[in-house]
Design an enzyme around this catalytic site. Structure first.
Site, PDB file in Angstrom:
ATOM      1  N   PHE A  74      41.772  18.721  34.434  1.00 43.95           N
ATOM      2  CA  PHE A  74      41.204  17.632  35.218  1.00 43.95           C
ATOM      3  C   PHE A  74      41.384  16.256  34.573  1.00 43.95           C
ATOM      4  O   PHE A  74      40.489  15.408  34.639  1.00 43.95           O
ATOM      5  CB  PHE A  74      39.716  17.897  35.503  1.00 43.95           C
ATOM      6  N   CYS A  75      42.531  16.049  33.942  1.00 42.11           N
ATOM      7  CA  CYS A  75      42.820  14.772  33.267  1.00 42.11           C
ATOM      8  C   CYS A  75      41.763  14.443  32.221  1.00 42.11           C
ATOM      9  O   CYS A  75      41.420  13.273  31.992  1.00 42.11           O
ATOM     10  CB  CYS A  75      42.938  13.632  34.266  1.00 42.11           C
ATOM     11  N   ALA A  76      41.256  15.490  31.564  1.00 41.61           N
ATOM     12  CA  ALA A  76      40.273  15.314  30.493  1.00 41.61           C
ATOM     13  C   ALA A  76      40.510  16.412  29.461  1.00 41.61           C
ATOM     14  O   ALA A  76      39.630  17.219  29.159  1.00 41.61           O
ATOM     15  CB  ALA A  76      38.853  15.387  31.050  1.00 41.61           C
TER      16      ALA A  76
END
Length: 458
Positions: free
Chosen positions: A366-368
């Protein structure tokens, strides 16, 4: 108006399943993006007939569009409590561009330090690495930001901390951070604060507060596409003085007062920071969405969403072998939750939910990446080995989780359907013949050949 009264586009769509049947789509991927409010789509339709390019045009449509565009700017400013004299509202494409824009424009001083956290979306981490030394605040064992470590880092770098860059609410776990308290701590240390509000703005009221307030938020970034207005606009709000000095981030049409072959004089805000033709329809759409939020009221919205989130966590907790990321009891949270099913790849679980149940979720990091790896207990040595495999083109062991994220239109029967599906998956009651693509990390059922042109033609 209550959340139940709000009309959202596309909720009646049937989607094809792997067995050839059709089923009503259950969208539980709202943290990625939201469908438009019907009122927003209607507003776009009404405006489209009057569309013209803004600023300097003398034709009626241009003047009307300029008025609508600036009215939208004022609406956004009021929505977040911006000071119309001291602050400027800038329109961008999305939160990511807003934060990159700020990183390129902010004055940091000599040998600056920027504090951010292990919870951040890449958009509130990577831009800062380009302009200063970045220090990451640690997490608690429960997956929340360690506030003791935050205070210690502010004290350790007192006088050199230029900025505290924090996420308002996590796009992975839904945990909500006390940004106003952290703003006070940052100001006491001589720093300013920027809040990535991409997840916070759609679900909680935001008030920047007056500039003299110790808990004032200096900079704020968010996106319309997570607020039921997916028409291509983002927002950056900050003090005017931060953008009045130096050259604009991007230059070209609309940013100048006058140009000669060897001289240029930049124009005033906000035009000097919005090069080229802006996303006029996107700004109008966001303003329309804000009017829907006002009609609902925050009390009703929060009551609906917190009740549904609590119900979802309760039902997920009843699924055998399901492990929720970052339980963090006592920390406020949105309707965003990530989990894994014991013994099953997250990508496979998400694929089965889609292909066999018509439930839209998301899987991965999730882009994290840093946050998800920390939540999964992946240490530095294991992370390095994973990186080598991924960079070689093998995503077989790509770390991650399945994410469920709720919108204001979701209802309990949809959560019950999700829980039923997850119980079946945990019990291995799904087609065992899914193909895995190690290059892309996707799982596809046998015979999958969706003809998207059957459902939409440009």
């Amino acid at each position: 108006m209550t959340p139940r009264d709000v009309s959202v586009v596309g909720l009646d769509r049937l989607v094809p399943l792997a067995d050839g049947t059709m089923r009503p789509y259950i969208n539980l991927d709202n943290a990625a993006s939201t469908p438009p409010f019907t009122a927003v789509l209607d507003a776009v339709g009404r405006f489209a007939g009057w569309y013209g390019n803004v600023h300097r045009g003398t034709g009626f449509k241009s003047r009307l569009s300029s008025w609508a565009f600036e009215e939208a700017r004022e609406t956004v400013g009021r929505f977040v409590g911006a000071d119309p004299l001291a602050d400027v509202v800038l329109f961008t494409r999305n939160t990511t561009e807003s934060l990159n824009h700020l990183a390129a424009r902010i004055t940091l001083g000599p040998d600056p330090v920027i504090l951010t956290t292990m919870m951040e979306h890449h958009s509130n981490d990577l831009p800062w690495r380009r302009v200063a030394r970045v220090v990451h605040v640690r997490l608690t064992p429960q997956g929340a930001i360690d506030q003791n470590d935050l205070r210690a880092a502010l004290e350790a770098h007192r006088g050199r901390v230029a900025l505290l860059a924090v996420i308002g609410a996590s796009n992975v776990t839904g945990l909500v951070n006390p940004v106003h308290t952290w703003a006070r701590w940052a100001h006491e240390a001589g720093a300013r604060i920027v809040v990535d509000a991409a997840q916070l703005a759609p679900h909680r009221p935001i008030d920047l507060r007056p500039h003299g307030d110790p808990e004032h938020l200096d900079f704020l970034a968010f996106s319309a596409h997570k607020m039921y207005a997916p028409f291509g606009v983002g927002v950056l709000v900050g003090p005017r003085e931060a953008f009045e000095q130096g050259d604009p981030h991007e230059v070209g049409g609309g940013t100048v007062e006058i140009v000669s072959l060897d001289r240029v004089a930049w124009t005033v805000l906000p035009d000097r920071e919005e090069a080229g033709t802006p996303c006029i329809i996107g700004a109008v759409a966001l303003a329309a969405a804000i009017e829907v939020y006002r009609a609902i009221g925050w009390d009703a919205l929060i009551s609906q969403e917190t009740g549904l989130a609590a119900y979802a966590i309760e039902r997920l907790g009843q699924v055998p072998g399901l492990a929720l990321c970052a339980a963090a009891p006592g920390v406020p949270r949105l309707g965003v939750m990530s989990f894994n099913l014991e013994g099953l790849p997250h990508g496979l679980v998400s694929a089965v939910l889609s292909h066999e149940w018509g439930i839209g979720t998301r899987s991965g990091c999730f882009c994290a990446h840093s946050y998800v790896k920390a939540l999964l207990g992946i240490d530095d040595q294991a992370a390095l080995a994973l990186e080598r495999r991924i960079l070689s083109g093998d995503r077989t062991e790509m770390p991650g989780a399945v994410r469920v994220s709720l919108g204001l239109y979701n209802r309990r029967p949809e959560i019950d359907r999700l829980a039923l599906a997850l119980e079946a998956i945990a019990d291995r009651r799904f087609d065992p013949s899914y193909r895995f693509d190690p290059t892309h990390g996707d799982y596809v059922p046998p015979g999958e050949a969706a003809q998207f042109s059957d459902y939409y033609r440009p």
